[in-house]
Write a protein that holds these residues in place. Structure first.
Motif, PDB file in Angstrom:
ATOM      1  N   THR A  59       0.803  -1.225   0.000  1.00 50.69           N
ATOM      2  CA  THR A  59       0.000   0.000   0.000  1.00 50.69           C
ATOM      3  C   THR A  59       0.831   1.268   0.000  1.00 50.69           C
ATOM      4  O   THR A  59       0.283   2.370  -0.088  1.00 50.69           O
ATOM      5  CB  THR A  59      -0.936   0.014   1.215  1.00 50.69           C
ATOM      6  OG1 THR A  59      -0.159  -0.099   2.412  1.00 50.69           O
ATOM      7  CG2 THR A  59      -1.923  -1.149   1.149  1.00 50.69           C
ATOM      8  N   ALA A  60       2.156   1.124   0.086  1.00 54.93           N
ATOM      9  CA  ALA A  60       3.016   2.314   0.133  1.00 54.93           C
ATOM     10  C   ALA A  60       4.418   1.937  -0.315  1.00 54.93           C
ATOM     11  O   ALA A  60       4.756   0.759  -0.453  1.00 54.93           O
ATOM     12  CB  ALA A  60       3.055   2.890   1.554  1.00 54.93           C
ATOM     13  N   ALA A  61       5.233   2.954  -0.549  1.00 56.92           N
ATOM     14  CA  ALA A  61       6.645   2.744  -0.871  1.00 56.92           C
ATOM     15  C   ALA A  61       7.441   2.611   0.421  1.00 56.92           C
ATOM     16  O   ALA A  61       7.148   3.273   1.422  1.00 56.92           O
ATOM     17  CB  ALA A  61       7.178   3.910  -1.693  1.00 56.92           C
ATOM     18  N   LEU A  62       8.433   1.754   0.410  1.00 58.56           N
ATOM     19  CA  LEU A  62       9.333   1.630   1.556  1.00 58.56           C
ATOM     20  C   LEU A  62      10.013   2.973   1.811  1.00 58.56           C
ATOM     21  O   LEU A  62      10.619   3.552   0.918  1.00 58.56           O
ATOM     22  CB  LEU A  62      10.385   0.550   1.274  1.00 58.56           C
ATOM     23  CG  LEU A  62      11.527   0.424   2.288  1.00 58.56           C
ATOM     24  CD1 LEU A  62      10.997   0.079   3.673  1.00 58.56           C
ATOM     25  CD2 LEU A  62      12.532  -0.613   1.814  1.00 58.56           C
ATOM     26  N   ASP A  63       9.897   3.448   3.042  1.00 58.37           N
ATOM     27  CA  ASP A  63      10.482   4.736   3.425  1.00 58.37           C
ATOM     28  C   ASP A  63      11.601   4.481   4.428  1.00 58.37           C
ATOM     29  O   ASP A  63      11.338   4.266   5.617  1.00 58.37           O
ATOM     30  CB  ASP A  63       9.418   5.640   4.032  1.00 58.37           C
ATOM     31  CG  ASP A  63       9.965   7.016   4.415  1.00 58.37           C
ATOM     32  OD1 ASP A  63      11.178   7.250   4.239  1.00 58.37           O
ATOM     33  OD2 ASP A  63       9.171   7.853   4.896  1.00 58.37           O
ATOM     34  N   PRO A  64      12.858   4.489   3.992  1.00 57.11           N
ATOM     35  CA  PRO A  64      13.959   4.155   4.899  1.00 57.11           C
ATOM     36  C   PRO A  64      14.205   5.215   5.965  1.00 57.11           C
ATOM     37  O   PRO A  64      14.902   4.957   6.946  1.00 57.11           O
ATOM     38  CB  PRO A  64      15.165   4.040   3.962  1.00 57.11           C
ATOM     39  CG  PRO A  64      14.830   4.926   2.810  1.00 57.11           C
ATOM     40  CD  PRO A  64      13.338   4.800   2.633  1.00 57.11           C
ATOM     41  N   ALA A  65      13.650   6.402   5.781  1.00 53.45           N
ATOM     42  CA  ALA A  65      13.874   7.489   6.735  1.00 53.45           C
ATOM     43  C   ALA A  65      12.829   7.514   7.839  1.00 53.45           C
ATOM     44  O   ALA A  65      12.933   8.315   8.769  1.00 53.45           O
ATOM     45  CB  ALA A  65      13.873   8.833   5.998  1.00 53.45           C
ATOM     46  N   ARG A  66      11.836   6.663   7.729  1.00 55.03           N
ATOM     47  CA  ARG A  66      10.793   6.644   8.754  1.00 55.03           C
ATOM     48  C   ARG A  66      11.241   5.756   9.907  1.00 55.03           C
ATOM     49  O   ARG A  66      11.488   4.563   9.745  1.00 55.03           O
ATOM     50  CB  ARG A  66       9.471   6.127   8.177  1.00 55.03           C
ATOM     51  CG  ARG A  66       8.339   6.173   9.189  1.00 55.03           C
ATOM     52  CD  ARG A  66       6.993   5.946   8.542  1.00 55.03           C
ATOM     53  NE  ARG A  66       5.911   6.158   9.491  1.00 55.03           N
ATOM     54  CZ  ARG A  66       4.617   6.087   9.204  1.00 55.03           C
ATOM     55  NH1 ARG A  66       4.248   5.832   7.957  1.00 55.03           N
ATOM     56  NH2 ARG A  66       3.698   6.299  10.128  1.00 55.03           N
ATOM     57  N   GLY A  67      11.361   6.325  11.083  1.00 57.23           N
ATOM     58  CA  GLY A  67      11.817   5.577  12.245  1.00 57.23           C
ATOM     59  C   GLY A  67      10.889   4.426  12.560  1.00 57.23           C
ATOM     60  O   GLY A  67       9.697   4.459  12.252  1.00 57.23           O
ATOM     61  N   GLY A  68      11.428   3.407  13.182  1.00 49.93           N
ATOM     62  CA  GLY A  68      10.627   2.259  13.552  1.00 49.93           C
ATOM     63  C   GLY A  68      11.270   0.964  13.109  1.00 49.93           C
ATOM     64  O   GLY A  68      12.461   0.751  13.313  1.00 49.93           O
ATOM     65  N   LEU A  69      10.488   0.126  12.456  1.00 52.20           N
ATOM     66  CA  LEU A  69      10.918  -1.222  12.120  1.00 52.20           C
ATOM     67  C   LEU A  69      10.672  -1.509  10.646  1.00 52.20           C
ATOM     68  O   LEU A  69       9.624  -1.165  10.102  1.00 52.20           O
ATOM     69  CB  LEU A  69      10.144  -2.225  12.986  1.00 52.20           C
ATOM     70  CG  LEU A  69      10.285  -3.709  12.657  1.00 52.20           C
ATOM     71  CD1 LEU A  69      11.699  -4.198  12.958  1.00 52.20           C
ATOM     72  CD2 LEU A  69       9.258  -4.515  13.455  1.00 52.20           C
ATOM     73  N   ILE A  70      11.646  -2.143   9.994  1.00 59.60           N
ATOM     74  CA  ILE A  70      11.498  -2.649   8.632  1.00 59.60           C
ATOM     75  C   ILE A  70      11.782  -4.140   8.681  1.00 59.60           C
ATOM     76  O   ILE A  70      12.804  -4.568   9.233  1.00 59.60           O
ATOM     77  CB  ILE A  70      12.469  -1.953   7.664  1.00 59.60           C
ATOM     78  CG1 ILE A  70      12.097  -0.476   7.516  1.00 59.60           C
ATOM     79  CG2 ILE A  70      12.460  -2.642   6.293  1.00 59.60           C
ATOM     80  CD1 ILE A  70      13.110   0.340   6.714  1.00 59.60           C
TER      81      ILE A  70
END
Length: 229
Positions: A59-70
Motif C-alpha cells: 500500500t506504500a513505498a518503503l520509506d527508509p527514513a521513517r523511524g521504527g521497524l522494517i
C-alpha cells in the motif's frame, strides 16, 4: 512503533504475514502503540509471491527514513538439487512458477531495495528485521558483513560466506538488526520485537490470542561466553 513489511516478487507469504499479524495484534492490544503496513521498493502495487502466485498488495513505498521497524521476508520457491545451476535467463522478467530460491533472492539486487535498505540500516532510529531468506537479501546486498544473524538452516553456509557471524538460533538480536531462522520464526521475531519495543505484557497478550508460545532462546551478545562441554 511503525513497522514496514517489505514485499518483493517471489516473497514467501508466511515470512511476511506472520510478523504482520503479530504486530497488528500488538497494535490493537496496546491501544495503537504499534502500526504496520505492507510496502515495496516500487511503491503501491500488487506483488506476486513465490507460493502459487498468491498476490498481496503493497500500500506504500518503503520509506527508509521513517523511524521504527522494517522487516524483510525471504523467498518461496524451489530449493534445488545440490550443484544445480540456474538457466542463463533464469530470473529474467516477471515472476515465474517453480523458480529457485537463490534466483528470487538475487533478483532483488536489481531493484531499488538494496539502496533503500542501506539507507535504513544507516539510520539509528530504524531497526531492520529479517525472516528466513530475508537475511540473505541483506547479506547479498553487502549489508551484513561482520554482523551476527541467522537464516533458514539450508542457507546458513551461504550466509556465512558473505562475512556474517552466523548464529544457529531461532531469533538473533544484534541491536538494530534482528533476524529469524526458518519460515515460522516470523511469529517468534514479531513477538520478541513486541516485547522489546512495547513490553512483555503486550507480547504475552498476543501469544494468548494466537495460542502460540515462542520457541527457543533469543540470542543476544550478553553474558559470559559458553565453554565447551
Amino acid at each position: 512503533m511503525h513497522a514496514q513489511i517489505v514485499l518483493f516478487d517471489g516473497f514467501d507469504p508466511l515470512d511476511a504475514v506472520a510478523p504482520y499479524e503479530v504486530l497488528y495484534a500488538g497494535g490493537t492490544a496496546s491501544g495503537g502503540a504499534v502500526s504496520v503496513e505492507l510496502v515495496s521498493a516500487e511503491g503501491p502495487r500488487e506483488v506476486v509471491s513465490g507460493t502459487g502466485g498468491l498476490v498481496l498488495r503493497a500500500t506504500a513505498a518503503l520509506d527508509p527514513a521513517r523511524g521504527g521497524l522494517i522487516v524483510v521476508p525471504g523467498a518461496s520457491g524451489r530449493v534445488g538439487e545440490p550443484g544445480e545451476v540456474p538457466d542463463h535467463d533464469a530470473g529474467a522478467g516477471e515472476w515465474q512458477s517453480d523458480e529457485l530460491i537463490p534466483v528470487l533472492l538475487g533478483r532483488t539486487l536489481a531493484t531499488e531495495l538494496p539502496a533503500l535498505l542501506r539507507a535504513a540500516m544507516a539510520d539509528p532510529e530504524v531497526t531492520v528485521g529479517a525472516v528466513c531468506g530475508g537475511s540473505l537479501v541483506l547479506a547479498m546486498a553487502g549489508l551484513l558483513e561482520g554482523r551476527r544473524a541467522t537464516t533458514h538452516h539450508l542457507g546458513l553456509d551461504m550466509l556465512d560466506a558473505t562475512g556474517v557471524h552466523v548464529v544457529n538460533a531461532r531469533v538473533v538480536d544484534d541491536g538494530d538488526l534482528v533476524t529469524g531462522a526458518g519460515v515460522t520464526s516470523g511469529l517468534d521475531l514479531g513477538l520478541y520485537l513486541l516485547e522489546r519495543e512495547v513490553g512483555p505484557r503486550i507480547a504475552h497478550a498476543v501469544e494468548e490470542l494466537f495460542a502460540y508460545e515462542r520457541r527457543g532462546t533469543v540470542w543476544r551478545n550478553h553474558g559470559p561466553a559458553p565453554v565447551a562441554v
